[in-house]
Design a protein around this motif. Sequence first.
Motif, short mmCIF file in Angstrom:
data_model
loop_
_atom_site.label_atom_id
_atom_site.label_comp_id
_atom_site.label_asym_id
_atom_site.label_seq_id
_atom_site.Cartn_x
_atom_site.Cartn_y
_atom_site.Cartn_z
N SER A 208 0.90 -0.88 0.11
CA SER A 208 0.17 0.07 0.39
C SER A 208 0.72 1.14 -0.40
CB SER A 208 -1.03 0.09 1.29
OG SER A 208 -0.22 -0.02 2.25
N LYS A 209 2.18 1.08 0.69
CA LYS A 209 2.92 2.45 0.61
C LYS A 209 4.08 2.24 -0.91
CE LYS A 209 1.25 3.70 4.67
NZ LYS A 209 0.34 5.23 4.39
N GLU A 210 3.48 1.09 -1.42
CA GLU A 210 4.01 1.04 -2.94
C GLU A 210 5.83 1.38 -2.22
OE1 GLU A 210 3.73 4.11 -5.83
OE2 GLU A 210 1.21 3.86 -5.82
N ILE A 211 6.14 0.23 -1.03
CA ILE A 211 7.58 -0.16 -0.58
C ILE A 211 8.29 -1.18 -1.75
CG2 ILE A 211 9.19 -0.48 1.20
CD1 ILE A 211 7.64 1.30 2.89
N ILE A 212 8.89 -1.14 -2.19
CA ILE A 212 9.12 -2.10 -2.69
C ILE A 212 10.48 -2.78 -2.40
CG2 ILE A 212 10.17 -3.52 -4.93
CD1 ILE A 212 7.55 -2.00 -5.86
N GLY A 213 10.71 -3.64 -2.09
CA GLY A 213 12.23 -4.80 -1.48
C GLY A 213 11.99 -5.58 -0.12
N ILE A 214 12.75 -6.24 0.32
CA ILE A 214 12.05 -7.20 1.23
C ILE A 214 12.30 -8.85 0.27
CG2 ILE A 214 10.92 -7.83 3.93
CD1 ILE A 214 10.45 -5.56 4.67
N LYS A 215 12.52 -8.95 -0.18
CA LYS A 215 13.11 -10.23 -1.09
C LYS A 215 12.74 -11.20 0.05
CE LYS A 215 15.22 -7.93 -4.70
NZ LYS A 215 15.35 -8.19 -6.26
N GLY A 216 12.31 -12.53 -0.57
CA GLY A 216 11.64 -13.85 0.59
C GLY A 216 10.62 -13.28 1.33
N LEU A 217 10.19 -11.97 1.62
CA LEU A 217 9.03 -11.55 2.90
C LEU A 217 8.33 -13.22 2.99
CD1 LEU A 217 8.20 -11.36 5.98
CD2 LEU A 217 7.25 -9.14 4.45
N GLY A 218 7.47 -13.36 1.43
CA GLY A 218 6.57 -13.99 0.58
C GLY A 218 6.86 -15.05 1.14
N ILE A 219 7.79 -16.04 1.15
CA ILE A 219 8.00 -17.13 1.50
C ILE A 219 7.41 -17.29 2.68
CG2 ILE A 219 9.99 -16.62 2.26
CD1 ILE A 219 8.53 -20.09 0.16
N VAL A 220 7.06 -16.40 3.95
CA VAL A 220 7.13 -16.70 5.09
C VAL A 220 5.45 -17.27 5.36
CG1 VAL A 220 6.71 -15.41 7.45
CG2 VAL A 220 9.14 -14.89 6.08
N THR A 221 4.99 -16.76 4.14
CA THR A 221 3.93 -16.87 4.49
C THR A 221 2.90 -18.17 4.82
OG1 THR A 221 2.66 -14.92 3.89
CG2 THR A 221 0.77 -16.74 4.35
N PRO A 222 3.74 -18.87 3.23
CA PRO A 222 3.39 -20.75 3.97
C PRO A 222 4.00 -21.43 4.51
CG PRO A 222 4.32 -20.05 1.92
CD PRO A 222 4.25 -18.33 2.10
N ILE A 223 5.79 -20.65 5.16
CA ILE A 223 5.90 -21.13 6.33
C ILE A 223 4.77 -20.96 7.00
CG2 ILE A 223 8.31 -21.46 7.55
CD1 ILE A 223 9.39 -20.45 5.84
N GLY A 224 4.66 -20.32 7.95
CA GLY A 224 3.43 -20.38 8.89
C GLY A 224 2.37 -21.44 8.49
N GLY A 225 1.87 -21.11 6.94
CA GLY A 225 0.93 -21.99 6.88
C GLY A 225 0.92 -23.78 6.58
N LEU A 226 2.16 -23.86 6.79
CA LEU A 226 2.94 -25.15 7.29
C LEU A 226 2.46 -25.95 8.79
CD1 LEU A 226 5.97 -25.88 5.09
CD2 LEU A 226 3.57 -27.61 4.73
N CYS A 227 3.64 -24.45 9.07
CA CYS A 227 3.41 -24.76 11.07
C CYS A 227 1.55 -24.73 11.38
CB CYS A 227 3.41 -23.16 11.80
SG CYS A 227 5.48 -23.40 11.70
N LEU A 228 0.88 -24.19 10.75
CA LEU A 228 -0.36 -24.37 11.21
C LEU A 228 -1.24 -25.98 10.81
CD1 LEU A 228 -1.84 -20.65 9.80
CD2 LEU A 228 -1.49 -21.70 12.47
N ILE A 229 -0.41 -26.38 9.71
CA ILE A 229 -1.51 -27.70 9.27
C ILE A 229 -0.41 -28.27 10.31
CG2 ILE A 229 -1.39 -29.69 7.56
CD1 ILE A 229 -0.80 -27.39 5.34
#
Length: 131
Positions: A94-115
Motif C-alpha cells: 500500500s505504501k509502494e515500498i518495494i523490497g524485503i525479498k523473500g518475505l513472501g515465503i514466510v506466509t506458506p511457512i506459517g501455513g505449514l506450521c498451522l497444518i
Amino acid sequence: MFKPALVNATLLGASAVIIGAFGAHYLKTIFTPEQLISFETGVRYQFYHALALTFTGILSFFCTGKYIKTATWLFTIGTVLFSGSIYILNLLASKEIIGIKGLGIVTPIGGLCLIAAWICLLFAINSKEVN
C-alpha cells in the motif's frame, strides 16, 4: 492444563479484534480492494487459530504431553508468521515500498506450521496420553 495455550489464545484473539478494527476503519482508506481482501484473510485466520488455541488449552485437561505443547507453539508461531506476513506485505504494497525479498515465503511457512499443529492435535487425541 497447558496455560500457554490459553494465554496465547487470548492474546491472538484480542489482537485480531484490534487489527480487524484497524483494517475496517483505517486501512480501507489506503488499501486497494484486493489488499483489503488479503488483509481480512490474515485477520480471519488469526481468529480461527485463536479459537484453535482455546480448544487446545481445553483439550490439555484431557490430553497431556508433548503433542499438546507442540501444537500450542506451532499454532502460535504459525499464526504470527502466516497472518503477520500478510499484514506486513499488504502494508508494504500500500505504501509502494518495494523490497524485503523473500518475505513472501514466510506466509506458506506459517501455513505449514498451522497444518502441523492440527496434525499434532490429532496425535494428542489418538495417543496413549489421553486421560
